[in-house]
Design a protein around this motif. Structure first.
Motif, short mmCIF file in Angstrom:
data_model
loop_
_atom_site.label_atom_id
_atom_site.label_comp_id
_atom_site.label_asym_id
_atom_site.label_seq_id
_atom_site.Cartn_x
_atom_site.Cartn_y
_atom_site.Cartn_z
N MET A 206 9.28 5.49 2.37
CA MET A 206 10.53 4.75 2.41
C MET A 206 11.52 5.43 3.34
O MET A 206 11.57 6.65 3.38
N ASN A 207 12.30 4.62 4.02
CA ASN A 207 13.33 5.19 4.88
C ASN A 207 14.69 5.14 4.18
O ASN A 207 14.79 4.69 3.04
N VAL A 208 15.71 5.61 4.85
CA VAL A 208 17.05 5.69 4.27
C VAL A 208 17.52 4.31 3.81
O VAL A 208 18.03 4.15 2.70
N TYR A 209 17.31 3.31 4.63
CA TYR A 209 17.72 1.95 4.28
C TYR A 209 17.05 1.49 2.98
O TYR A 209 17.72 0.99 2.07
N LEU B 183 17.60 10.41 1.42
CA LEU B 183 16.71 10.71 2.54
C LEU B 183 15.24 10.65 2.15
O LEU B 183 14.38 10.68 3.00
N GLY B 184 14.96 10.59 0.84
CA GLY B 184 13.59 10.36 0.45
C GLY B 184 12.94 11.29 -0.53
O GLY B 184 11.71 11.34 -0.59
N GLU B 185 13.70 12.03 -1.31
CA GLU B 185 13.09 12.88 -2.33
C GLU B 185 12.56 11.96 -3.43
O GLU B 185 13.26 11.58 -4.35
N ASN C 261 15.78 3.27 0.59
CA ASN C 261 16.27 4.05 -0.55
C ASN C 261 17.65 3.59 -0.99
O ASN C 261 17.91 3.45 -2.18
N ILE C 262 18.54 3.35 -0.04
CA ILE C 262 19.87 2.86 -0.38
C ILE C 262 19.76 1.50 -1.05
O ILE C 262 20.42 1.24 -2.07
N LYS C 263 18.92 0.64 -0.52
CA LYS C 263 18.74 -0.70 -1.09
C LYS C 263 18.20 -0.62 -2.52
O LYS C 263 18.71 -1.29 -3.42
N LYS C 264 17.18 0.21 -2.73
CA LYS C 264 16.57 0.33 -4.05
C LYS C 264 17.57 0.88 -5.08
O LYS C 264 17.70 0.34 -6.17
N ILE C 265 18.28 1.94 -4.72
CA ILE C 265 19.22 2.55 -5.65
C ILE C 265 20.41 1.64 -5.90
O ILE C 265 20.89 1.53 -7.03
N SER C 266 20.88 0.96 -4.86
CA SER C 266 21.98 0.00 -5.04
C SER C 266 21.58 -1.07 -6.04
O SER C 266 22.36 -1.42 -6.94
#
Length: 112
Positions: free
Chosen positions: A1-4, A61-63, A6-11
């Motif tokens: 997964m990239n930053v986008y 960032l992907g942890e 990850n942000i989308k998933k967590i949002s």
């Protein structure tokens, strides 16, 4: 997964659209969509987004181990109260008197 991603998933886990996440971070409402095309946010921007989402910039960032477990995070309010932890909602601290009111409401529901 990239930053986008990850942000989308967590949002989504937080109940936010990407536009809402951006706005809460004080950013342009469409800035996060630019990360889908490979552009990376500055460290300052990444930190703002992380703060809104209640995660670290490393997690964005992907942890993977922490990101995958976000929806499983549970905090027992009684433990949090007794341990003196600060409780927050949407990034804002819940005043102690309101925490106490929440505890009383929850306690009252046990007897129904």
């Amino acid at each position: 997964m990239n930053v986008y991603d990850n942000i989308k998933k967590i949002s989504k886990l937080r109940g936010y659209s990407l536009q809402t996440t951006a706005e809460k971070a004080g950013l342009s409402k469409n800035v996060i969509y630019t990360y889908k095309k490979g552009k990376n946010p500055s460290l300052e921007t990444l930190n703002k987004i992380a703060k809104v989402l209640g995660v670290t910039s490393d997690q964005l960032l992907g942890e993977k181990k922490k990101i995958n477990n976000l929806s499983d995070d549970k905090i027992d309010i009684t433990d949090a109260i007794h341990e003196g932890k600060i409780l927050a909602y949407e990034g804002k601290e819940i005043p102690q008197e309101e925490v106490e009111m929440i505890r009383r409401i929850i306690e009252g529901r046990k007897h129904i």
